[in-house]
Enzyme design. Structure first.
Site, PDB file in Angstrom:
ATOM      1  N   ARG A  86      -0.615  -3.907   1.062  1.00 28.97           N
ATOM      2  CA  ARG A  86      -0.966  -2.520   0.796  1.00 28.97           C
ATOM      3  C   ARG A  86      -2.390  -2.289   1.286  1.00 28.97           C
ATOM      4  NH1 ARG A  86      -1.307   1.958  -3.138  1.00 28.97           N
ATOM      5  NH2 ARG A  86      -2.839   3.252  -2.078  1.00 28.97           N
ATOM      6  N   ARG A  95       2.328   5.051   1.367  1.00 27.18           N
ATOM      7  CA  ARG A  95       1.910   3.681   1.063  1.00 27.18           C
ATOM      8  C   ARG A  95       3.148   2.804   0.898  1.00 27.18           C
ATOM      9  NH1 ARG A  95      -0.438   5.509  -3.557  1.00 27.18           N
ATOM     10  NH2 ARG A  95      -1.599   6.823  -2.107  1.00 27.18           N
ATOM     11  N   ASP A  98       2.592   1.051  -4.648  1.00 29.59           N
ATOM     12  CA  ASP A  98       1.535   1.545  -5.532  1.00 29.59           C
ATOM     13  C   ASP A  98       1.928   1.140  -6.944  1.00 29.59           C
ATOM     14  OD1 ASP A  98      -0.749   3.934  -5.429  1.00 29.59           O
ATOM     15  OD2 ASP A  98       0.253   3.693  -7.351  1.00 29.59           O
ATOM     16  N   ASP A 100       0.744   1.669 -10.820  1.00 23.88           N
ATOM     17  CA  ASP A 100      -0.135   2.383 -11.749  1.00 23.88           C
ATOM     18  C   ASP A 100       0.114   1.906 -13.174  1.00 23.88           C
ATOM     19  OD1 ASP A 100      -1.376   4.048  -9.849  1.00 23.88           O
ATOM     20  OD2 ASP A 100       0.205   5.538  -9.965  1.00 23.88           O
TER      21      ASP A 100
END
Ligand SMILES: Nc1nc2nc(S)n(CCO)c2c(=O)[nH]1
Length: 161
Positions: A86, A95, A98, A100
């Protein structure tokens, strides 16, 4: 070893093979002695949020149990992203992967680079739909995830078989 904490993550990607990348990311987290993946939602195909001129995303939510403190967990997640190549480019742009941190136990954290619960999670159907599948009763800001999902526009969110 430290106490176990229940943490909910959102994973997403819209480049390459996002399903493969997200599976690999979860395996990296689970391989760490500090962390176990407890549950993973179905895959969801979701329209891009934030920057609209980019491909649809695939998203999942995951429940993990970890002895890592929030900062250390963030570092592990960023490390997994890096291992999967990444490259953090434009904000809200396409992307590969990801990760989170959405919720960490009952912690409220407002620090540079770490805000928990995730500041935008309650407005994002691409987060709430997968999360409601694995933790419908989880309370965020005094309301359940299921209620939060009902309050947002979930148009275009497609649960994959
Ligand atoms: N549908 C969708 N839109 C997104 N916009 C951003 S930025 N991201 C990356 C996570 O913040 C996503 C995402 O995962 N899914």
């Amino acid at each position: 070893p430290g106490q176990n904490n229940t943490v909910y993550l959102s994973l997403g990607g819209n480049l390459g093979d996002p399903a493969q990348s997200m599976g690999a990311a979860l395996r990296i987290l689970d391989a760490d002695d500090s962390t176990r993946v407890v549950a993973v939602s179905s895959l969801y195909r979701t329209p891009p949020w934030g920057k609209l001129d980019q491909p649809d995303f695939l998203n999942v939510a995951a429940e993990i149990s970890t002895t890592l403190a929030p900062r250390a967990l963030l570092a592990l997640c960023l490390d997994a992203e890096r291992k999967l190549k990444r490259v953090r480019e434009e904000r809200w742009g396409p992307r590969l992967i990801d990760i989170d941190i959405l919720v960490y136990g009952k912690r409220i954290i407002h620090e540079t680079g770490l805000e928990v619960p995730h500041p935008r999670m309650l407005e994002r159907a691409f987060v709430l739909a997968p999360l409601a599948e694995i933790a419908p009763g989880l309370a965020v800001g005094g309301r359940s995830v299921a209620e939060r999902l009902n309050a947002v526009d979930a148009a275009g969110i497609e649960r994959l078989p």
